[in-house]
Motif scaffolding. Structure first.
Motif, mmCIF file in Angstrom:
data_model
loop_
_atom_site.group_PDB
_atom_site.id
_atom_site.type_symbol
_atom_site.label_atom_id
_atom_site.label_comp_id
_atom_site.label_asym_id
_atom_site.label_seq_id
_atom_site.Cartn_x
_atom_site.Cartn_y
_atom_site.Cartn_z
ATOM 1 N N VAL A 35 0.843 -1.211 0.000
ATOM 2 C CA VAL A 35 0.000 0.000 0.000
ATOM 3 C C VAL A 35 0.877 1.260 0.000
ATOM 4 O O VAL A 35 0.875 2.060 0.917
ATOM 5 C CB VAL A 35 -1.002 0.009 1.180
ATOM 6 C CG1 VAL A 35 -2.000 1.156 0.997
ATOM 7 C CG2 VAL A 35 -1.741 -1.312 1.282
ATOM 8 N N GLY A 36 1.623 1.399 -1.063
ATOM 9 C CA GLY A 36 2.498 2.548 -1.249
ATOM 10 C C GLY A 36 3.584 2.208 -2.251
ATOM 11 O O GLY A 36 4.079 1.074 -2.263
ATOM 12 N N CYS A 92 4.960 -6.201 -1.561
ATOM 13 C CA CYS A 92 5.238 -5.637 -2.887
ATOM 14 C C CYS A 92 4.732 -4.198 -2.980
ATOM 15 O O CYS A 92 3.584 -3.909 -2.598
ATOM 16 C CB CYS A 92 4.534 -6.474 -3.956
ATOM 17 S SG CYS A 92 4.976 -8.224 -3.947
ATOM 18 N N ALA A 93 5.553 -3.312 -3.491
ATOM 19 C CA ALA A 93 5.139 -1.922 -3.686
ATOM 20 C C ALA A 93 3.905 -1.873 -4.573
ATOM 21 O O ALA A 93 3.811 -2.582 -5.577
ATOM 22 C CB ALA A 93 6.281 -1.127 -4.316
ATOM 23 N N SER A 94 2.943 -1.026 -4.178
ATOM 24 C CA SER A 94 1.683 -0.951 -4.911
ATOM 25 C C SER A 94 1.090 0.443 -4.768
ATOM 26 O O SER A 94 1.555 1.260 -3.965
ATOM 27 C CB SER A 94 0.684 -1.977 -4.349
ATOM 28 O OG SER A 94 0.237 -1.579 -3.057
ATOM 29 N N ASP A 95 0.038 0.701 -5.536
ATOM 30 C CA ASP A 95 -0.711 1.936 -5.334
ATOM 31 C C ASP A 95 -1.343 1.929 -3.943
ATOM 32 O O ASP A 95 -1.484 0.884 -3.313
ATOM 33 C CB ASP A 95 -1.810 2.074 -6.391
ATOM 34 C CG ASP A 95 -1.262 2.416 -7.772
ATOM 35 O OD1 ASP A 95 -0.067 2.757 -7.863
ATOM 36 O OD2 ASP A 95 -2.029 2.331 -8.751
ATOM 37 N N THR A 101 -2.712 -1.586 -7.543
ATOM 38 C CA THR A 101 -1.950 -1.989 -8.730
ATOM 39 C C THR A 101 -0.448 -1.957 -8.478
ATOM 40 O O THR A 101 0.063 -1.063 -7.793
ATOM 41 C CB THR A 101 -2.290 -1.047 -9.900
ATOM 42 O OG1 THR A 101 -3.699 -1.113 -10.151
ATOM 43 C CG2 THR A 101 -1.526 -1.430 -11.164
ATOM 44 N N MET A 102 0.249 -2.929 -9.034
ATOM 45 C CA MET A 102 1.712 -3.007 -8.984
ATOM 46 C C MET A 102 2.261 -2.795 -10.389
ATOM 47 O O MET A 102 1.645 -3.236 -11.364
ATOM 48 C CB MET A 102 2.146 -4.370 -8.439
ATOM 49 C CG MET A 102 1.652 -4.626 -7.028
ATOM 50 S SD MET A 102 1.909 -6.319 -6.465
ATOM 51 C CE MET A 102 0.927 -6.299 -4.955
ATOM 52 N N ASN A 103 3.397 -2.140 -10.498
ATOM 53 C CA ASN A 103 3.936 -1.889 -11.836
ATOM 54 C C ASN A 103 4.629 -3.125 -12.392
ATOM 55 O O ASN A 103 4.822 -4.130 -11.698
ATOM 56 C CB ASN A 103 4.849 -0.659 -11.838
ATOM 57 C CG ASN A 103 6.111 -0.854 -11.022
ATOM 58 O OD1 ASN A 103 6.722 -1.916 -11.037
ATOM 59 N ND2 ASN A 103 6.531 0.192 -10.304
ATOM 60 N N SER A 104 5.017 -3.054 -13.652
ATOM 61 C CA SER A 104 5.578 -4.218 -14.340
ATOM 62 C C SER A 104 6.905 -4.664 -13.732
ATOM 63 O O SER A 104 7.225 -5.859 -13.714
ATOM 64 C CB SER A 104 5.760 -3.918 -15.826
ATOM 65 O OG SER A 104 6.610 -2.791 -16.019
ATOM 66 N N ALA A 105 7.696 -3.712 -13.211
ATOM 67 C CA ALA A 105 8.982 -4.083 -12.601
ATOM 68 C C ALA A 105 8.765 -4.899 -11.337
ATOM 69 O O ALA A 105 9.477 -5.884 -11.081
ATOM 70 C CB ALA A 105 9.791 -2.825 -12.292
ATOM 71 N N VAL A 106 7.796 -4.499 -10.533
ATOM 72 C CA VAL A 106 7.490 -5.235 -9.299
ATOM 73 C C VAL A 106 6.997 -6.635 -9.632
ATOM 74 O O VAL A 106 7.453 -7.634 -9.052
ATOM 75 C CB VAL A 106 6.438 -4.477 -8.458
ATOM 76 C CG1 VAL A 106 5.965 -5.328 -7.284
ATOM 77 C CG2 VAL A 106 7.008 -3.159 -7.949
ATOM 78 N N CYS A 158 -5.803 -7.258 1.099
ATOM 79 C CA CYS A 158 -4.472 -7.731 0.705
ATOM 80 C C CYS A 158 -4.531 -9.128 0.089
ATOM 81 O O CYS A 158 -5.171 -10.014 0.650
ATOM 82 C CB CYS A 158 -3.566 -7.724 1.933
ATOM 83 S SG CYS A 158 -1.860 -8.148 1.586
ATOM 84 N N PRO A 159 -3.901 -9.339 -1.062
ATOM 85 C CA PRO A 159 -2.908 -8.492 -1.742
ATOM 86 C C PRO A 159 -3.491 -7.499 -2.744
ATOM 87 O O PRO A 159 -2.775 -7.034 -3.618
ATOM 88 C CB PRO A 159 -2.056 -9.530 -2.465
ATOM 89 C CG PRO A 159 -3.059 -10.569 -2.892
ATOM 90 C CD PRO A 159 -4.027 -10.654 -1.735
ATOM 91 N N GLY A 160 -4.780 -7.194 -2.614
ATOM 92 C CA GLY A 160 -5.429 -6.305 -3.563
ATOM 93 C C GLY A 160 -5.951 -7.074 -4.759
ATOM 94 O O GLY A 160 -5.424 -8.126 -5.130
ATOM 95 N N ASP A 161 -7.014 -6.564 -5.367
ATOM 96 C CA ASP A 161 -7.642 -7.288 -6.474
ATOM 97 C C ASP A 161 -6.752 -7.352 -7.713
ATOM 98 O O ASP A 161 -6.861 -8.283 -8.515
ATOM 99 C CB ASP A 161 -8.982 -6.642 -6.834
ATOM 100 C CG ASP A 161 -10.037 -6.888 -5.763
ATOM 101 O OD1 ASP A 161 -9.820 -7.782 -4.919
ATOM 102 O OD2 ASP A 161 -11.062 -6.191 -5.778
#
Length: 310
Positions: A35-36, A92-95, A101-106, A158-161
């Motif tokens: 969550v960040g 994992c870093a996320s919005d 949402t997690m970016n492609s690198a994560v 968690c872990p978010g949809d």
């Protein structure tokens, strides 16, 4: 067992928040959303002494990996001692907002890290069932690892949809990288799940399945039917989460279920309810659970999703 840590780690910031050496071998991976959009270093900094939380690894927004708790030790991450004893937990870093949402690198690093964890622990398959009961009760083979999620053990998203919808893809990619065959194992043929109106009315039975998910699907298609285990206990739909006459008794089997001032996660938490059996005197709908129950003691409300009706 000789435990090792991942060579993918680029930063180590060990947290004191852990229970020492785990009491079960590693056969689960539990990915979380932090969550960040945090860095690998900042994820480790989230777990100072006194916070009562930690994880084994963090994946920063640029895809770098940090080590927060060594693999040999049980982190405090999923609101479940039993799960954390068996799982490698990964923040994992996320919005900051749904669907987290997690970016492609994560995500790419998550695939690599899960592959590395499986390989070092002698596993050639990573499994995802999208079913709590099946995941926690499945008899894992020696070369298999299973994915579990935080939302199964606490009133959390968690872990978010975003990631939850991709866990099947994660399992397939990791298994392929390990050289295994990505397929769902066959059901345990020694167990039967029966679909009936009531356990006592055997003539109402419309199906018997080795697969719990298939039994649930049958019950969903036939109004008024439930899934019963071999002892005759209705295990789906969750009887405690369905409207019923009050008062009734429920059993709490997890040690970290919140008592709240009102029926919803938007109400303040007052304390954890101890494991035991309690009387529910009122039901209500509310945020964060399919149904809430008010305790006879007057202590507050609990989520009935994490209770078993008795």
């Amino acid at each position: 067992m000789a435990y090792t840590n991942s060579s993918l780690v680029s930063y180590t910031g060990l947290s004191p928040n852990h229970s020492g050496q785990r009491t079960h071998s590693i056969d689960r991976i539990t990915p979380h959303c932090v969550v960040g959009q945090l860095s690998a270093e900042t994820i480790c900094a989230c777990f100072p002494a006194g916070r009562d939380a930690s994880c084994n690894y963090g994946i920063g927004t640029d895809g770098r990996v940090s080590l927060c708790v060594e693999e040999k030790n049980r982190s405090w991450c999923t609101s479940s001692n039993a799960n954390d004893q068996r799982a490698i937990t990964i923040e994992c870093a996320s919005d900051k907002t749904e669907p987290y949402t997690m970016n492609s690198a994560v995500y790419a690093t998550l695939v690599k890290l899960c592959t590395d964890i499986c390989k070092r622990n002698g596993k050639s398959k990573l499994l995802w069932f999208a079913d709590k009961d099946k995941s926690l009760n499945y008899n894992l083979k020696s070369d298999e690892m299973v994915i579990t999620v935080h939302r199964w053990f606490a009133n959390k998203s968690c872990p978010g949809d975003w990631l939850y919808a991709r866990l099947g893809d994660l399992a397939e990619k990791v298994t392929a990288a390990l050289g295994g065959t990505a397929q769902t194992p066959s059901a345990d043929t020694s167990v039967w799940y029966r679909v009936r109106k009531t356990w006592s009315d055997s003539k109402s039975q419309i199906g018997a399945y080795h697969s719990l998910s298939n039994a649930k699907a049958c019950a969903d298609k036939n109004a008024g039917y439930s899934v019963f285990d071999e002892s005759g206990k209705a295990i789906y739909p969750n009887a405690a989460a369905s409207p019923s006459a009050v008062p009734f008794m429920v059993r709490v089997s997890i040690s970290d279920l919140n008592i709240r001032k009102g029926p919803g996660t938007n109400y303040a938490r007052t304390q954890y309810i101890p494991v035991g059996t309690y009387t529910i005197v009122e039901e209500a709908d509310g945020q964060g659970a399919s149904k809430w129950g008010r305790l006879k003691s007057g202590a507050g409300w609990i989520s009935l999703d994490y209770c078993t009706k008795v």
